[in-house]
Motif scaffolding. Structure first.
Motif, mmCIF file in Angstrom:
data_model
loop_
_atom_site.group_PDB
_atom_site.id
_atom_site.type_symbol
_atom_site.label_atom_id
_atom_site.label_comp_id
_atom_site.label_asym_id
_atom_site.label_seq_id
_atom_site.Cartn_x
_atom_site.Cartn_y
_atom_site.Cartn_z
ATOM 1 N N TRP A 302 0.828 -1.205 0.000
ATOM 2 C CA TRP A 302 0.000 0.000 0.000
ATOM 3 C C TRP A 302 0.868 1.262 0.000
ATOM 4 N N ARG A 303 1.894 1.292 0.827
ATOM 5 C CA ARG A 303 2.721 2.495 0.915
ATOM 6 C C ARG A 303 3.443 2.777 -0.397
ATOM 7 N N GLN A 304 3.949 1.735 -1.020
ATOM 8 C CA GLN A 304 4.620 1.931 -2.306
ATOM 9 C C GLN A 304 3.633 2.417 -3.361
ATOM 10 N N ALA A 305 2.408 1.909 -3.319
ATOM 11 C CA ALA A 305 1.396 2.345 -4.276
ATOM 12 C C ALA A 305 1.070 3.819 -4.101
ATOM 13 N N VAL A 306 0.941 4.248 -2.854
ATOM 14 C CA VAL A 306 0.622 5.645 -2.558
ATOM 15 C C VAL A 306 1.740 6.570 -3.004
ATOM 16 N N ALA A 307 2.980 6.189 -2.725
ATOM 17 C CA ALA A 307 4.107 7.074 -2.997
ATOM 18 C C ALA A 307 4.608 6.966 -4.431
ATOM 19 N N ASP A 308 4.782 5.745 -4.913
ATOM 20 C CA ASP A 308 5.472 5.521 -6.178
ATOM 21 C C ASP A 308 4.561 5.141 -7.333
ATOM 22 N N ALA A 309 3.365 4.635 -7.015
ATOM 23 C CA ALA A 309 2.424 4.169 -8.044
ATOM 24 C C ALA A 309 3.132 3.207 -8.997
ATOM 25 N N LEU A 310 2.972 3.413 -10.289
ATOM 26 C CA LEU A 310 3.507 2.442 -11.246
ATOM 27 C C LEU A 310 4.970 2.683 -11.605
ATOM 28 N N THR A 311 5.632 3.621 -10.922
ATOM 29 C CA THR A 311 7.088 3.672 -11.037
ATOM 30 C C THR A 311 7.722 2.565 -10.204
ATOM 31 N N ASP A 312 6.951 1.943 -9.319
ATOM 32 C CA ASP A 312 7.401 0.750 -8.617
ATOM 33 C C ASP A 312 7.353 -0.415 -9.599
ATOM 34 N N PRO A 313 8.498 -1.056 -9.895
ATOM 35 C CA PRO A 313 8.529 -2.071 -10.959
ATOM 36 C C PRO A 313 7.574 -3.233 -10.716
ATOM 37 N N SER A 314 7.466 -3.712 -9.489
ATOM 38 C CA SER A 314 6.606 -4.866 -9.237
ATOM 39 C C SER A 314 5.133 -4.505 -9.369
ATOM 40 N N LEU A 315 4.760 -3.310 -8.933
ATOM 41 C CA LEU A 315 3.382 -2.873 -9.117
ATOM 42 C C LEU A 315 3.074 -2.662 -10.597
ATOM 43 N N ALA A 316 4.048 -2.167 -11.345
ATOM 44 C CA ALA A 316 3.845 -1.947 -12.778
ATOM 45 C C ALA A 316 3.598 -3.265 -13.502
ATOM 46 N N VAL A 317 4.365 -4.285 -13.172
ATOM 47 C CA VAL A 317 4.173 -5.593 -13.803
ATOM 48 C C VAL A 317 2.785 -6.139 -13.482
ATOM 49 N N ALA A 318 2.404 -6.077 -12.220
ATOM 50 C CA ALA A 318 1.089 -6.581 -11.818
ATOM 51 C C ALA A 318 -0.028 -5.817 -12.508
ATOM 52 N N ALA A 319 0.112 -4.495 -12.618
ATOM 53 C CA ALA A 319 -0.928 -3.683 -13.250
ATOM 54 C C ALA A 319 -1.082 -4.031 -14.721
ATOM 55 N N ARG A 320 0.031 -4.190 -15.431
ATOM 56 C CA ARG A 320 -0.062 -4.530 -16.860
ATOM 57 C C ARG A 320 -0.762 -5.874 -17.057
ATOM 58 N N ARG A 321 -0.456 -6.836 -16.219
ATOM 59 C CA ARG A 321 -1.101 -8.138 -16.337
ATOM 60 C C ARG A 321 -2.587 -8.038 -16.021
ATOM 61 N N CYS A 322 -2.935 -7.250 -15.028
ATOM 62 C CA CYS A 322 -4.349 -7.119 -14.663
ATOM 63 C C CYS A 322 -5.136 -6.403 -15.754
ATOM 64 N N PHE A 323 -4.576 -5.352 -16.330
ATOM 65 C CA PHE A 323 -5.283 -4.630 -17.382
ATOM 66 C C PHE A 323 -5.439 -5.507 -18.614
ATOM 67 N N THR A 324 -4.417 -6.273 -18.956
ATOM 68 C CA THR A 324 -4.533 -7.182 -20.100
ATOM 69 C C THR A 324 -5.646 -8.194 -19.871
ATOM 70 N N ALA A 325 -5.695 -8.752 -18.663
ATOM 71 C CA ALA A 325 -6.748 -9.723 -18.340
ATOM 72 C C ALA A 325 -8.122 -9.073 -18.396
ATOM 73 N N ALA A 326 -8.232 -7.838 -17.912
ATOM 74 C CA ALA A 326 -9.520 -7.152 -17.905
ATOM 75 C C ALA A 326 -9.998 -6.858 -19.326
ATOM 76 N N VAL A 327 -9.102 -6.374 -20.185
ATOM 77 C CA VAL A 327 -9.483 -6.062 -21.566
ATOM 78 C C VAL A 327 -9.976 -7.317 -22.281
ATOM 79 N N GLU A 328 -9.292 -8.423 -22.054
ATOM 80 C CA GLU A 328 -9.710 -9.675 -22.691
ATOM 81 C C GLU A 328 -11.039 -10.174 -22.137
ATOM 82 N N ALA A 329 -11.341 -9.851 -20.882
ATOM 83 C CA ALA A 329 -12.558 -10.356 -20.243
ATOM 84 C C ALA A 329 -13.799 -9.543 -20.577
ATOM 85 N N LEU A 330 -13.643 -8.270 -20.890
ATOM 86 C CA LEU A 330 -14.813 -7.403 -21.065
ATOM 87 C C LEU A 330 -15.792 -7.919 -22.115
#
Length: 390
Positions: A302-330
């Motif tokens: 949570w703290r990394q998300a608040v401060a760094d958002a997607l400049t945090d490499p691990s959060l960025a990877v997770a976000a890209r995978r989640c958005f790809t899954a969401a686009v395919e699911a819609l």
């Protein structure tokens, strides 16, 4: 699925002035009943909230909310008022405009630290089904909390506060989570029923009705103590418990459904994106499975998300995978019309390791004022033509 969208209210001719709540109420009343039945309420600082009914599927929710939002925006625009999507007011300081006892007591309870989160923040709250049975509810509860940091980071949009950079991407989430851990932190424990019950019982009572004296703030006891020891007027009623639960503000709040409260309000035209992504990741089995795997390494960040958002490499990877899954699911959820706006958002922000806060953090206040006015004029002119708001 349902949604509660909060908006900052701006006078287009003077973006640094507070719009009086009395004026806003009069204008909103003049717009008439919203065509799709959404409910309009007002936050303590005069932020406007549009809350939908629950819908059986995402496409119907989007259609209804788009219609109601367009109706109210068009009417307000005729009177020089715009609704803007920011997680925190980038220009104005807090001003408590609600005179109701609930908000006065809330202000007394939180003190001066509560004014900014109460009066200057706005979010997109996505309301999702609790699940088909206990096992499904447990899965969804765990996914909501593990996914939370990714949603904070992907939609962080509150880097400026009262004209100054804060050094954070989601200042709104930071303010709320740091306000009173007993009612804003993540409930601890693997079992949602036990965790939420303990959380609610141990939270301090914010206000209590004291006979003819009306509401009294901070009676100095937890709800558990109120039950076991009683108060001046005796123990709590079921109505007291229901009201107490409404004063708890964790990132995920169970209300018979799951209310996701960690998402900043986002800029136009992207308000449908958080509800589309969250719904797809919870309601499509394949997307849900992919999301569970993607967010496992970043659960609790949570703290990394608040401060760094997607400049945090691990959060960025997770976000890209989640958005790809969401686009395919819609399309599988009957919401193919939302694919273009979600893909546009992903390309602009997620795929580049950015969030809307990165657009704001570099602006000087004077330039941002001009940008805000210009954006609102374009929004009013073009809303009817954009696929996200059609």
């Amino acid at each position: 699925v349902g949604a509660e969208t909060e908006w900052l209210v701006v006078d287009s001719s003077d973006p640094v002035a507070h719009v009086p709540l009395t004026r806003l109420r009069t204008l909103v009343d003049g717009a008439g009943p919203l065509s799709s039945g959404s409910r309009v309420t007002y936050e303590p600082g005069g932020q406007l909230e549009i809350s939908t009914a629950p819908f059986p599927e995402l496409g119907a929710l989007h259609t209804a909310l788009a219609a109601d939002l367009s109706q109210i925006r068009a009417h307000l625009a005729d009177h020089g008022i715009a609704l803007t999507g920011h997680g925190i007011d980038p220009l104005r300081g807090p001003l408590l405009q609600q005179a109701e006892a609930r908000y006065r007591c809330m202000s007394d309870y939180f003190g001066s630290a509560g004014l900014a989160p109460m009066c200057t923040t706005a979010s997109v709250q996505v309301c999702l089904d609790i699940g088909a049975d206990h096992a499904d509810a447990l899965r969804r509860w765990r996914l909501a909390h593990a996914l939370g940091p990714v949603l904070v980071a992907s939609f962080a949009n509150s880097a400026l506060q009262a004209g100054r950079p804060t050094g954070l991407r989601s200042t709104r989430q930071a303010l709320w989570s740091g306000l009173d851990a007993g009612r804003t932190a993540v409930p601890a424990g693997a079992d949602p029923v036990e965790a939420w019950s303990r959380y609610a019982l141990d939270a301090q009572v914010m206000l209590i009705r004291d006979g003819e004296a009306g509401w009294v703030a901070d009676p100095g006891m937890s709800f558990r103590e109120w039950i076991t020891e009683g108060g001046a007027a005796g123990g709590p009623t079921e109505q007291d418990l229901s009201y107490h639960l409404s004063t708890l503000f964790p990132p995920v709040r169970p209300r018979g459904w799951l209310e996701l409260r960690m998402i900043d309000a986002v800029p136009d035209p992207y308000w449908p994106v958080p509800m589309a992504v969250a719904t797809a990741l919870f309601d499509d089995p394949r997307a849900s499975e992919l999301a569970e795997a993607a967010v496992q390494p970043v659960a609790g960040r949570w703290r990394q998300a608040v401060a760094d958002a997607l400049t945090d490499p691990s959060l960025a990877v997770a976000a890209r995978r989640c958005f790809t899954a969401a686009v395919e699911a819609l399309p599988r959820l009957g919401a193919a019309d939302l694919v273009p706006i979600v893909s546009e958002y992903a390309e602009r922000y997620v795929e580049r390791g950015r969030c809307p806060a990165d657009d704001l953090g570099s602006h000087e206040p004077d330039a941002f004022i001009a940008s805000t006015v210009s954006t609102q004029r374009r929004t009013v002119r073009g809303a009817a033509d954009h696929p996200a708001t059609r």
